[in-house]
Design a protein around this motif. Structure first.
Motif, PDB file in Angstrom:
ATOM      1  N   GLN A 168       0.656  -1.200   0.249  1.00  0.00           N
ATOM      2  CA  GLN A 168       0.134   0.259  -0.092  1.00  0.00           C
ATOM      3  C   GLN A 168       1.147   0.771   0.166  1.00  0.00           C
ATOM      4  OE1 GLN A 168      -2.927  -0.367   3.372  1.00  0.00           O
ATOM      5  NE2 GLN A 168      -4.615  -1.133   2.371  1.00  0.00           N
ATOM      6  N   TRP A 169       0.100   2.097  -0.713  1.00  0.00           N
ATOM      7  CA  TRP A 169       1.310   3.509  -0.711  1.00  0.00           C
ATOM      8  C   TRP A 169       0.207   4.496  -0.444  1.00  0.00           C
ATOM      9  CZ3 TRP A 169       6.387   3.317  -1.485  1.00  0.00           C
ATOM     10  CH2 TRP A 169       6.665   4.674  -1.699  1.00  0.00           C
ATOM     11  N   ASN A 170       0.803   5.963   0.625  1.00  0.00           N
ATOM     12  CA  ASN A 170      -0.479   6.451   1.106  1.00  0.00           C
ATOM     13  C   ASN A 170       0.101   7.782   0.314  1.00  0.00           C
ATOM     14  OD1 ASN A 170      -2.264   8.062   2.648  1.00  0.00           O
ATOM     15  ND2 ASN A 170      -0.434   8.630   4.111  1.00  0.00           N
ATOM     16  N   ILE A 171      -1.254   7.866  -0.567  1.00  0.00           N
ATOM     17  CA  ILE A 171      -1.216   9.053  -2.162  1.00  0.00           C
ATOM     18  C   ILE A 171      -1.593  10.443  -0.690  1.00  0.00           C
ATOM     19  CG2 ILE A 171      -2.341   9.734  -4.266  1.00  0.00           C
ATOM     20  CD1 ILE A 171      -0.133   7.276  -4.361  1.00  0.00           C
ATOM     21  N   LEU A 172      -0.938  10.892  -0.680  1.00  0.00           N
ATOM     22  CA  LEU A 172      -1.185  12.318   0.298  1.00  0.00           C
ATOM     23  C   LEU A 172      -2.017  12.835  -0.887  1.00  0.00           C
ATOM     24  CD1 LEU A 172       1.519  12.968   2.766  1.00  0.00           C
ATOM     25  CD2 LEU A 172      -0.490  11.925   3.384  1.00  0.00           C
ATOM     26  N   PRO A 173      -3.589  13.766  -0.693  1.00  0.00           N
ATOM     27  CA  PRO A 173      -3.831  13.666   0.801  1.00  0.00           C
ATOM     28  C   PRO A 173      -5.456  13.033   0.674  1.00  0.00           C
ATOM     29  CG  PRO A 173      -4.829  15.587  -0.250  1.00  0.00           C
ATOM     30  CD  PRO A 173      -3.883  14.808  -0.969  1.00  0.00           C
ATOM     31  N   ILE A 174      -5.696  11.937  -0.165  1.00  0.00           N
ATOM     32  CA  ILE A 174      -6.639  11.005  -0.239  1.00  0.00           C
ATOM     33  C   ILE A 174      -6.216   9.608   0.389  1.00  0.00           C
ATOM     34  CG2 ILE A 174      -7.050  12.426  -2.573  1.00  0.00           C
ATOM     35  CD1 ILE A 174      -6.469   9.900  -3.833  1.00  0.00           C
ATOM     36  N   GLY A 175      -5.726   8.667   0.757  1.00  0.00           N
ATOM     37  CA  GLY A 175      -5.087   8.052   1.451  1.00  0.00           C
ATOM     38  C   GLY A 175      -4.769   6.770   0.240  1.00  0.00           C
ATOM     39  N   PHE A 176      -4.837   5.726   0.623  1.00  0.00           N
ATOM     40  CA  PHE A 176      -3.881   4.719   0.364  1.00  0.00           C
ATOM     41  C   PHE A 176      -4.645   3.624  -0.489  1.00  0.00           C
ATOM     42  CE2 PHE A 176      -3.794   4.603   5.411  1.00  0.00           C
ATOM     43  CZ  PHE A 176      -2.161   4.725   4.843  1.00  0.00           C
ATOM     44  N   SER A 177      -3.359   3.283  -1.996  1.00  0.00           N
ATOM     45  CA  SER A 177      -3.418   2.859  -2.813  1.00  0.00           C
ATOM     46  C   SER A 177      -2.458   1.641  -2.731  1.00  0.00           C
ATOM     47  CB  SER A 177      -3.242   3.788  -4.173  1.00  0.00           C
ATOM     48  OG  SER A 177      -1.966   3.787  -3.745  1.00  0.00           O
ATOM     49  N   ILE A 209     -12.322  12.500  -5.858  1.00  0.00           N
ATOM     50  CA  ILE A 209     -13.885  13.320  -5.424  1.00  0.00           C
ATOM     51  C   ILE A 209     -14.719  13.372  -4.678  1.00  0.00           C
ATOM     52  CG2 ILE A 209     -16.540  12.977  -6.979  1.00  0.00           C
ATOM     53  CD1 ILE A 209     -15.166  10.977  -9.111  1.00  0.00           C
ATOM     54  N   HIS A 210     -14.527  12.364  -3.721  1.00  0.00           N
ATOM     55  CA  HIS A 210     -15.558  12.908  -2.875  1.00  0.00           C
ATOM     56  C   HIS A 210     -13.639  13.675  -2.025  1.00  0.00           C
ATOM     57  CE1 HIS A 210     -16.094  12.559   1.295  1.00  0.00           C
ATOM     58  NE2 HIS A 210     -15.027  12.106   1.820  1.00  0.00           N
ATOM     59  N   TYR A 211     -12.886  14.013  -1.912  1.00  0.00           N
ATOM     60  CA  TYR A 211     -11.693  14.850  -1.162  1.00  0.00           C
ATOM     61  C   TYR A 211     -12.761  15.852  -1.812  1.00  0.00           C
ATOM     62  CZ  TYR A 211      -7.774  17.397   0.668  1.00  0.00           C
ATOM     63  OH  TYR A 211      -7.065  18.719   0.794  1.00  0.00           O
ATOM     64  N   CYS A 253       3.068   7.822  -9.693  1.00  0.00           N
ATOM     65  CA  CYS A 253       1.917   9.012 -10.531  1.00  0.00           C
ATOM     66  C   CYS A 253      -0.162   8.772  -9.974  1.00  0.00           C
ATOM     67  CB  CYS A 253       2.517   9.435 -11.958  1.00  0.00           C
ATOM     68  SG  CYS A 253       1.574  10.202 -12.496  1.00  0.00           S
ATOM     69  N   ILE A 254      -0.610   9.694 -10.166  1.00  0.00           N
ATOM     70  CA  ILE A 254      -2.182   9.368  -9.988  1.00  0.00           C
ATOM     71  C   ILE A 254      -2.107  10.430 -10.910  1.00  0.00           C
ATOM     72  CG2 ILE A 254      -3.840   9.077  -8.786  1.00  0.00           C
ATOM     73  CD1 ILE A 254      -2.439   6.708  -8.235  1.00  0.00           C
ATOM     74  N   ASN A 258      -6.790  17.322 -16.064  1.00  0.00           N
ATOM     75  CA  ASN A 258      -7.064  18.335 -15.195  1.00  0.00           C
ATOM     76  C   ASN A 258      -8.362  18.331 -14.147  1.00  0.00           C
ATOM     77  OD1 ASN A 258      -6.255  19.614 -18.043  1.00  0.00           O
ATOM     78  ND2 ASN A 258      -8.430  18.551 -19.090  1.00  0.00           N
ATOM     79  N   VAL A 259      -7.723  17.239 -13.606  1.00  0.00           N
ATOM     80  CA  VAL A 259      -9.342  16.865 -12.094  1.00  0.00           C
ATOM     81  C   VAL A 259      -7.611  17.031 -10.711  1.00  0.00           C
ATOM     82  CG1 VAL A 259     -10.002  15.613 -10.967  1.00  0.00           C
ATOM     83  CG2 VAL A 259     -11.272  16.225 -13.400  1.00  0.00           C
ATOM     84  N   PHE A 260      -6.767  16.130 -11.165  1.00  0.00           N
ATOM     85  CA  PHE A 260      -6.228  15.841 -10.095  1.00  0.00           C
ATOM     86  C   PHE A 260      -4.685  15.162 -10.418  1.00  0.00           C
ATOM     87  CE2 PHE A 260      -4.560  12.952  -6.488  1.00  0.00           C
ATOM     88  CZ  PHE A 260      -4.264  13.289  -5.717  1.00  0.00           C
ATOM     89  N   LEU A 261      -3.754  15.667  -9.741  1.00  0.00           N
ATOM     90  CA  LEU A 261      -2.118  15.078 -10.585  1.00  0.00           C
ATOM     91  C   LEU A 261      -0.962  14.860  -8.764  1.00  0.00           C
ATOM     92  CD1 LEU A 261      -0.052  13.952 -12.245  1.00  0.00           C
ATOM     93  CD2 LEU A 261       0.411  16.885 -12.044  1.00  0.00           C
ATOM     94  N   TYR A 262      -0.763  13.959  -8.491  1.00  0.00           N
ATOM     95  CA  TYR A 262       0.121  13.398  -7.985  1.00  0.00           C
ATOM     96  C   TYR A 262       1.099  12.775  -8.331  1.00  0.00           C
ATOM     97  CZ  TYR A 262       2.199  11.708  -3.596  1.00  0.00           C
ATOM     98  OH  TYR A 262       2.898  11.060  -2.589  1.00  0.00           O
ATOM     99  N   GLU A 263       2.527  13.144  -7.562  1.00  0.00           N
ATOM    100  CA  GLU A 263       3.922  13.037  -8.502  1.00  0.00           C
ATOM    101  C   GLU A 263       4.587  12.897  -7.402  1.00  0.00           C
ATOM    102  OE1 GLU A 263       4.127  13.952 -13.165  1.00  0.00           O
ATOM    103  OE2 GLU A 263       4.670  15.405 -11.863  1.00  0.00           O
ATOM    104  N   GLN A 264       5.497  11.688  -6.642  1.00  0.00           N
ATOM    105  CA  GLN A 264       6.583  11.374  -6.005  1.00  0.00           C
ATOM    106  C   GLN A 264       7.625  10.907  -6.571  1.00  0.00           C
ATOM    107  OE1 GLN A 264       5.020   9.491  -2.258  1.00  0.00           O
ATOM    108  NE2 GLN A 264       6.249  10.708  -1.332  1.00  0.00           N
TER     109      GLN A 264
END
Length: 271
Positions: A168-177, A209-211, A253-254, A258-264
């Motif tokens: 599992q990886w914590n995708i801040l701030p939405i939670g785990f993937s 979407i919830h966040y 990467c998630i 045009n909505v959400f981008l998470y890169e670590q």
């Protein structure tokens, strides 16, 4: 019963000093946040039979600077109380043995913070942290989700070489993937490569979407069937026959266009 290790703990996690850089970009709609964390990690061999390795963290900085703001500083003090971590290696996993010491350090820091600070902001940070580590099980889970603990555990796959590995990886701030895939060890190049696939893409999309709705971000979510792109790549290179890491790189990467981008990107280098 713990699985018998084919290599000694001192070979799996030998004495090493590493420099860690953790770059993170979060973009929600047009709002973008960038953070670079850096710190030094020292791995020491255990003394006696109580633990196999001690993990010490130092020189922690955000964007090249030591923490100099009140709220970040308080949050950091709570998390910093976790270290050092004393661990046994069980089935090529890190099992923290000094939980009671960590709990005592948290209580001490918490008392100091309560005596020095007041206000709703401090109360919010304190309550969230203490709720997350309120008992031994929650504390173990909290430590287990540290990104660097994931990276170290992946490095030990040089020895276990599981065909299928899930984490599992914590995708801040939405939670785990959740990610699952094959780890490939190349003996000639003395490296492992891990490129798992996401297992819970719809759950991650629902969390995004919830966040966005919860925090009222100005994002257009009217488009139906917006695709979610998810990518995970990890590579560890070793210095020799032991588990001492020469360099590792982890990229996550998630992306929802045009909505959400998470890169670590986490890099670990032997120094």
């Amino acid at each position: 019963m713990a699985k018998l290790l084919s290599s000694s703990s001192s070979s799996i996690l030998p004495i090493s000093t590493y420099f860690i850089e953790d770059k993170c970009t979060l973009k929600i709609g047009v709002q973008e946040y960038k953070t670079i964390l850096t710190y030094t990690l020292f791995l020491e061999e255990g003394k006696g039979s109580l633990y196999d390795a001690e993990i010490v963290r130092s020189d922690y900085k955000i964007n090249g600077q030591k923490i100099d703001t009140k709220f970040l500083g308080i949050a950091h003090r709570y998390v910093d109380a976790m270290f050092p971590l004393k661990c046994k290696i069980k089935e090529y996993r890190l099992y923290v043995t000094n939980i009671s010491d960590i709990q005592e350090r948290i209580r001490k820091i918490d008392k100091e913070i309560q005596n020095a600070y007041h206000g709703d902001g401090i109360k919010h940070i304190r309550n969230n942290f203490l709720d997350a580590v309120e008992n031994e099980d929650k504390l173990r889970s909290f430590i287990k989700q540290f990104s660097i603990m994931k990276v170290i555990s992946l490095g030990m796959q040089k020895f276990e070489q599981r065909k299928v590995y899930q984490l599992q990886w914590n995708i801040l701030p939405i939670g785990f993937s959740t990610w699952r895939g094959e780890i490939k060890y190349d003996k000639n190049l003395n490296r492992i490569i891990y490129e798992p696939k996401i297992q819970d893409a719809q759950e991650v999309m629902d969390s995004i979407i919830h966040y966005i709705h919860k925090h009222d971000y100005n994002v257009d979510l009217k488009q139906e069937n917006v695709p979610l792109f998810a990518d995970f790549y990890h590579k560890t290179e070793y210095t020799g026959k032991t588990g001492r890491i020469k360099k590792s790189e982890t990229n996550i990467c998630i992306d929802v266009e045009n909505v959400f981008l998470y890169e670590q990107k986490i890099t670990l280098k032997n120094i």
